[in-house]
Design a protein around this motif. Structure first.
Motif, PDB file in Angstrom:
ATOM      1  N   ARG A   1      12.760  53.025  35.288  1.00 25.51           N
ATOM      2  CA  ARG A   1      11.540  53.773  35.588  1.00 25.51           C
ATOM      3  C   ARG A   1      10.397  52.795  35.794  1.00 25.51           C
ATOM      4  O   ARG A   1       9.243  53.197  35.982  1.00 25.51           O
ATOM      5  CB  ARG A   1      11.199  54.715  34.434  1.00 25.51           C
ATOM      6  N   LEU A   2      10.745  51.531  35.729  1.00 28.90           N
ATOM      7  CA  LEU A   2       9.722  50.492  35.779  1.00 28.90           C
ATOM      8  C   LEU A   2      10.420  49.166  36.090  1.00 28.90           C
ATOM      9  O   LEU A   2      11.578  48.976  35.749  1.00 28.90           O
ATOM     10  CB  LEU A   2       9.064  50.392  34.401  1.00 28.90           C
ATOM     11  N   THR A   3       9.712  48.293  36.764  1.00 29.38           N
ATOM     12  CA  THR A   3      10.222  46.925  36.874  1.00 29.38           C
ATOM     13  C   THR A   3       9.165  46.022  36.263  1.00 29.38           C
ATOM     14  O   THR A   3       8.182  46.494  35.713  1.00 29.38           O
ATOM     15  CB  THR A   3      10.487  46.512  38.330  1.00 29.38           C
ATOM     16  N   LEU A   4       9.336  44.741  36.350  1.00 27.73           N
ATOM     17  CA  LEU A   4       8.371  43.826  35.765  1.00 27.73           C
ATOM     18  C   LEU A   4       7.744  42.973  36.859  1.00 27.73           C
ATOM     19  O   LEU A   4       8.327  42.778  37.915  1.00 27.73           O
ATOM     20  CB  LEU A   4       9.046  42.930  34.731  1.00 27.73           C
ATOM     21  N   SER A   5       6.574  42.490  36.587  1.00 26.75           N
ATOM     22  CA  SER A   5       5.910  41.624  37.556  1.00 26.75           C
ATOM     23  C   SER A   5       6.060  40.167  37.137  1.00 26.75           C
ATOM     24  O   SER A   5       6.527  39.845  36.048  1.00 26.75           O
ATOM     25  CB  SER A   5       4.446  41.998  37.685  1.00 26.75           C
ATOM     26  N   TYR A   6       5.623  39.322  38.051  1.00 25.81           N
ATOM     27  CA  TYR A   6       5.820  37.878  37.917  1.00 25.81           C
ATOM     28  C   TYR A   6       5.576  37.330  36.517  1.00 25.81           C
ATOM     29  O   TYR A   6       6.430  36.691  35.938  1.00 25.81           O
ATOM     30  CB  TYR A   6       4.897  37.176  38.908  1.00 25.81           C
ATOM     31  N   ASP A   7       4.402  37.607  35.984  1.00 24.24           N
ATOM     32  CA  ASP A   7       4.063  37.006  34.700  1.00 24.24           C
ATOM     33  C   ASP A   7       4.966  37.498  33.577  1.00 24.24           C
ATOM     34  O   ASP A   7       5.346  36.738  32.696  1.00 24.24           O
ATOM     35  CB  ASP A   7       2.588  37.244  34.366  1.00 24.24           C
ATOM     36  N   LYS A   8       5.309  38.777  33.625  1.00 27.33           N
ATOM     37  CA  LYS A   8       6.178  39.314  32.583  1.00 27.33           C
ATOM     38  C   LYS A   8       7.577  38.722  32.693  1.00 27.33           C
ATOM     39  O   LYS A   8       8.223  38.448  31.691  1.00 27.33           O
ATOM     40  CB  LYS A   8       6.256  40.839  32.700  1.00 27.33           C
ATOM     41  N   LEU A   9       8.028  38.561  33.901  1.00 29.06           N
ATOM     42  CA  LEU A   9       9.348  37.977  34.101  1.00 29.06           C
ATOM     43  C   LEU A   9       9.382  36.551  33.567  1.00 29.06           C
ATOM     44  O   LEU A   9      10.329  36.136  32.907  1.00 29.06           O
ATOM     45  CB  LEU A   9       9.697  37.979  35.597  1.00 29.06           C
ATOM     46  N   GLN A  10       8.327  35.825  33.851  1.00 32.11           N
ATOM     47  CA  GLN A  10       8.241  34.452  33.389  1.00 32.11           C
ATOM     48  C   GLN A  10       8.205  34.417  31.861  1.00 32.11           C
ATOM     49  O   GLN A  10       8.885  33.624  31.225  1.00 32.11           O
ATOM     50  CB  GLN A  10       6.973  33.816  33.957  1.00 32.11           C
ATOM     51  N   GLN A  11       7.411  35.324  31.303  1.00 34.95           N
ATOM     52  CA  GLN A  11       7.293  35.431  29.852  1.00 34.95           C
ATOM     53  C   GLN A  11       8.670  35.686  29.241  1.00 34.95           C
ATOM     54  O   GLN A  11       9.063  35.047  28.267  1.00 34.95           O
ATOM     55  CB  GLN A  11       6.334  36.578  29.531  1.00 34.95           C
TER      56      GLN A  11
ATOM     57  N   HIS B   1      -4.105  32.858  46.532  1.00 35.94           N
ATOM     58  CA  HIS B   1      -5.359  32.544  45.858  1.00 35.94           C
ATOM     59  C   HIS B   1      -5.336  32.994  44.407  1.00 35.94           C
ATOM     60  O   HIS B   1      -6.379  33.071  43.762  1.00 35.94           O
ATOM     61  CB  HIS B   1      -6.533  33.170  46.597  1.00 35.94           C
ATOM     62  N   ASP B   2      -4.172  33.329  43.936  1.00 40.45           N
ATOM     63  CA  ASP B   2      -3.991  33.738  42.540  1.00 40.45           C
ATOM     64  C   ASP B   2      -4.845  34.942  42.167  1.00 40.45           C
ATOM     65  O   ASP B   2      -5.255  35.086  41.023  1.00 40.45           O
ATOM     66  CB  ASP B   2      -4.302  32.567  41.595  1.00 40.45           C
ATOM     67  N   ARG B   3      -5.126  35.774  43.149  1.00 40.55           N
ATOM     68  CA  ARG B   3      -5.843  37.005  42.842  1.00 40.55           C
ATOM     69  C   ARG B   3      -4.831  38.131  42.680  1.00 40.55           C
ATOM     70  O   ARG B   3      -5.214  39.288  42.501  1.00 40.55           O
ATOM     71  CB  ARG B   3      -6.812  37.350  43.974  1.00 40.55           C
ATOM     72  N   LEU B   4      -3.573  37.761  42.754  1.00 44.88           N
ATOM     73  CA  LEU B   4      -2.513  38.761  42.715  1.00 44.88           C
ATOM     74  C   LEU B   4      -1.213  38.027  42.406  1.00 44.88           C
ATOM     75  O   LEU B   4      -1.045  36.881  42.759  1.00 44.88           O
ATOM     76  CB  LEU B   4      -2.415  39.418  44.090  1.00 44.88           C
ATOM     77  N   THR B   5      -0.325  38.693  41.720  1.00 47.40           N
ATOM     78  CA  THR B   5       1.020  38.130  41.634  1.00 47.40           C
ATOM     79  C   THR B   5       1.956  39.170  42.233  1.00 47.40           C
ATOM     80  O   THR B   5       1.503  40.180  42.748  1.00 47.40           O
ATOM     81  CB  THR B   5       1.437  37.822  40.189  1.00 47.40           C
ATOM     82  N   LEU B   6       3.218  38.935  42.184  1.00 44.54           N
ATOM     83  CA  LEU B   6       4.148  39.886  42.763  1.00 44.54           C
ATOM     84  C   LEU B   6       5.051  40.453  41.673  1.00 44.54           C
ATOM     85  O   LEU B   6       5.254  39.842  40.643  1.00 44.54           O
ATOM     86  CB  LEU B   6       4.997  39.191  43.833  1.00 44.54           C
ATOM     87  N   SER B   7       5.570  41.615  41.932  1.00 47.28           N
ATOM     88  CA  SER B   7       6.484  42.203  40.966  1.00 47.28           C
ATOM     89  C   SER B   7       7.918  42.052  41.459  1.00 47.28           C
ATOM     90  O   SER B   7       8.174  41.621  42.575  1.00 47.28           O
ATOM     91  CB  SER B   7       6.147  43.668  40.728  1.00 47.28           C
TER      92      SER B   7
END
Lengths: 207, 207
Positions: free
Chosen positions: B46-56, A44-50
């Motif tokens: 110490r960190l990974t990235l989430s969907y939107d950042k990866l896409q970016q 529902h696009d209320r969350l994305t995944l890392s």
DNA sequence: ACATAATGATCCTGATTAGAAAATTGTCAA
DNA sequence: TTGACAATTTTCTAATCAGGATCATTATGT
């Protein structure tokens, strides 16, 4: 100007993967190890995944990373948007081989991703058929009339009655023959043409 | 010793991409739009990235998604060579919408290039059908029982009798309705799945 | 009525992101 | 060698979000 199609979100992609496979959220959760509530929120696009979750998903569900990011193919996509072609067996392009009578449908449409072919099968046994056929891509065969037997390289023969279908990797050797008690059989086949020049290869292979 | 293939982390991958191009964190930050501090933390795991950042990142740096996940390339070809799946309407995955009853065949086979679907059509007119459907890819429809009318965005409606088929670009609005004089119609459809995200659009559009 | 599926609403812990501040490194002139 | 000095990188801090658990609600099908 350009027809900017809705930018597919992760939720959209996930949902399509799920429904394409006929999974419920629960099933997908079990397979992926990600809770239902999370999956629901993602869809529902209320969350994305890392990163880690995406990797987990990719592995557990055997999905390619690129598929999770619906990155537009850019090239390799001719993107014509309004083609249409009616096909009947009468106006099909006919190709005859020892084992089959092919009727290529919609041949006026070029650059298709799939090739629909109505085929009349004559061979009655693997022996009579001869060498198994193999070519690139995948194919789906649906029995229109009669009953057939599918012989493949890696499986026992399987029988298909009218109204049943089979999907297989075309690179695996395969042969379709008429089942016992039937004189002929008619099938509708669709071959993936992703890799190009197959209409030709098909014709020459069986030709 | 075992085949220890260093499990590459996102940090490792990012760092190698950066040094390969001779970028400083600042430069990479400017190009990608992701703050220096974040990039630093990622490179140190110490960190990974989430969907939107990866896409970016993928877009702004012109990196393929598959490269960020150091998944073994194997040349874009998973190429399983011997898959096979028999499909019958009885064991199909059924999806019901206002206009159609879908029966997805061979759903146990994933990553197919084509999606075979047996569909029962109920709508009897374009009006009753509602909005034309459109989605990515191409589709081939073959009439198994009854007679149908195909309405599309760019052409006059055309009628198809049992045994006839039509091939069209799915991005062109389309609707299948039962022809006059018939109660229902049964068709076999095959959708190209190259770009995905279509089963869902089909379902949600009518849902 | 009952079970299954999907969705929504909380709540909570820990991870992410980003901006600013500190620490590190490198360069060059006296 | 030492002291600016700037460029680069890391750490600190705070706000936001991911990810999971649980319960309630609504369809849908048996």
């Amino acid at each position: 100007m350009a027809a900017r199609v809705a930018p597919p979100t992760l939720g959209t992609v996930m949902k399509s993967i799920r429904s394409r496979n006929g999974w419920t959220l629960k099933e997908m959760s079990a397979k992926s190890g990600i809770p239902v509530s999370t999956l629901s929120k993602v869809e529902h696009d209320r969350l994305t995944l890392s990163y880690d979750k995406l990797q987990q998903l990719s592995q557990r569900l055997s999905i390619r990373m690129a598929d999770l990011f619906a990155e537009e193919e850019s090239d390799s996509a001719p993107r014509v948007t309004g083609r249409r072609s009616v096909g009947t067996i009468e106006q099909a392009v006919r190709v005859t081989t020892d084992n089959y009578d092919y009727h290529y449908l919609c041949t006026d449409l070029r650059q298709k991703r799939m090739i629909p072919i109505i085929t009349r099968i004559r061979a009655h046994s693997a022996r009579e058929f001869g060498e198994l056929v193999r070519h690139q891509g995948e194919e789906f065969i649906y029995v229109l009339e009669g009953e057939i037997e599918i012989h493949t390289e890696f499986y026992d023969p399987v029988a298909l009655k009218t109204g049943q279908g089979i999907y297989l990797d075309s690179s695996m050797g395969h042969a379709y023959v008429v089942a016992e008690g039937f004189d002929e059989a008619l099938v509708l086949g669709v071959c993936s043409s992703a890799d190009e020049g197959l209409m030709d290869s098909l014709m020459s292979l069986h030709g």
